[in-house]
Design a protein around this motif. Structure first.
Motif, PDB file in Angstrom:
ATOM      1  N   LYS A  78       1.702 -11.286   5.949  1.00  0.00           N
ATOM      2  CA  LYS A  78       2.670 -10.746   4.985  1.00  0.00           C
ATOM      3  C   LYS A  78       3.420  -9.546   5.551  1.00  0.00           C
ATOM      4  N   TRP A  79       2.949  -8.995   6.661  1.00  0.00           N
ATOM      5  CA  TRP A  79       3.575  -7.815   7.246  1.00  0.00           C
ATOM      6  C   TRP A  79       4.888  -8.194   7.945  1.00  0.00           C
ATOM      7  N   PRO A  80       5.839  -7.282   8.009  1.00  0.00           N
ATOM      8  CA  PRO A  80       7.083  -7.580   8.732  1.00  0.00           C
ATOM      9  C   PRO A  80       6.879  -7.682  10.245  1.00  0.00           C
TER      10      PRO A  80
ATOM     11  N   GLU B  48      -3.552 -11.110   5.248  1.00  0.00           N
ATOM     12  CA  GLU B  48      -2.777  -9.902   4.985  1.00  0.00           C
ATOM     13  C   GLU B  48      -1.734  -9.661   6.071  1.00  0.00           C
ATOM     14  N   ILE B  49      -2.130  -9.884   7.312  1.00  0.00           N
ATOM     15  CA  ILE B  49      -1.226  -9.630   8.439  1.00  0.00           C
ATOM     16  C   ILE B  49       0.018 -10.508   8.347  1.00  0.00           C
TER      17      ILE B  49
ATOM     18  N   ASN C 227       3.795  -8.434  13.179  1.00  0.00           N
ATOM     19  CA  ASN C 227       2.418  -8.820  13.516  1.00  0.00           C
ATOM     20  C   ASN C 227       1.949  -7.996  14.720  1.00  0.00           C
TER      21      ASN C 227
END
Length: 255
Positions: free
Chosen positions: A197-199, A194-195, A201
Motif C-alpha cells: 500500500k506504500w507509494p 502493508e508494504i 517499496n
C-alpha cells in the motif's frame, strides 16, 4: 508478488514469491530488484576467489567462494523467472554452501577426515535429488536454519580463541550483517500486505541479498584468517582502499 501482469517467463510456478510486483521494470525480469541485488554478492565472492587463488589458500576456500558465486547466479535465475526449476537453482546451492561451511568449520578437529567430505557430498547429492522431486517450502526453510545453527557454536569458538582485534571486527561485521539481513527478510515477508500500500517499496528482500553478500564475504574472510593461523601463515587483516577487509598471509619458505 503475484499480480495480473504477465511477462516473458509466463505464469509463476515457484512455491515462493516476494513483496515486489512482477514484470514492472522489465518484460524479461519478473522481480527486477531482487534479481539485480545479487550482483554485489557475485562481485564480493569474485574478490574473495581472486584473493584465495592469488595467495594460494587451500582449495576449500576457492570452492567456497565459487559456491557463493553459484548461489548468486542461481538466485538471479530464480527471481528473474519465478519458475520452479530455477527456484531449485537458488535453494539447492544454499544447502550446498552451508555444507561447505560445516566442512571448513569442523574438519580441522575431525578424527576420520576422509569420511566427512564423503558424507557431506552424499548428503548434498541426496538433497538435490529429493528437492527436485518434492516441493517443500516450509521444510526447506527449517532444514536450512538447522544447517545454519550447526555453524554457530564453531564460529563462536573461533571468535573467542582469536586474539587479533581486526579479525574480531570482521567477525562482528558478520554478525551485524546477518542480523540486519534477517530483519529485512522478515520485514518483507511478514508485512508485505502493508508494504504493497506504500507509494515506495523499500525492497526488503533485495536488501537481504546485498547484506547476505557482505555477510558471506565477512564469514569467508574470518574463516580464512583462522585457518591461516592454524597453518602458521602469519595472517593479518588489511583493507582494500581502506574499506574492504581481506586476509594477507606470509607462508614459511618451506611451504
Amino acid at each position: 508478488m503475484e499480480d495480473e501482469i504477465s511477462g516473458f517467463w509466463g505464469p509463476v510456478t515457484s512455491t515462493t514469491e516476494w513483496c515486489e510486483k512482477n514484470y514492472v521494470n522489465s518484460f524479461y525480469i519478473a522481480e527486477f530488484y531482487n534479481t539485480m541485488s545479487n550482483v554485489p554478492c557475485f562481485l564480493l565472492a569474485l574478490i574473495g576467489l581472486i584473493n584465495a587463488l592469488g595467495q594460494r589458500f587451500e582449495k576449500r576456500f576457492s570452492i567456497l567462494h565459487i559456491s557463493n558465486m553459484t548461489l548468486a547466479i542461481g538466485s538471479m535465475l530464480f527471481h528473474a523467472t519465478l519458475q520452479h526449476v530455477q527456484q531449485q537453482c537458488d535453494e539447492t546451492p544454499m544447502v550446498w554452501e552451508m555444507l561447505l561451511y560445516i566442512y571448513i568449520l569442523y574438519s580441522p578437529d575431525w578424527h576420520y577426515r576422509s569420511t566427512m567430505p564423503i558424507f557431506l557430498f552424499l548428503y548434498g547429492a541426496a538433497f538435490a535429488v529429493a528437492h527436485s522431486l518434492i516441493r517443500f517450502s516450509i521444510g526447506f526453510k527449517v532444514h536450512y536454519i538447522i544447517l545454519c545453527l550447526l555453524c554457530i557454536p564453531r564460529m563462536y569458538k573461533y571468535y573467542i580463541y582469536t586474539q587479533d582485534i581486526s579479525a574480531k571486527r570482521v567477525a562482528k561485521l558478520y554478525v551485524v550483517t546477518l542480523c540486519l539481513a534477517g530483519l529485512w527478510w522478515l520485514f518483507d515477508r511478514l508485512l508485505c500486505g502493508e508494504i504493497s500500500k506504500w507509494p515506495l517499496n523499500p525492497q526488503g528482500h533485495a536488501l537481504w541479498h546485498v547484506l547476505m553478500g557482505f555477510n558471506s564475504y565477512f564469514a569467508n574472510t574470518f574463516l580464512m584468517f583462522c585457518r591461516a593461523q592454524q597453518r602458521g601463515w602469519a595472517p593479518k587483516i588489511v583493507r582494500f582502499m581502506g574499506v574492504l577487509p581481506y586476509v594477507k598471509i606470509e607462508k614459511p619458505k618451506s611451504q
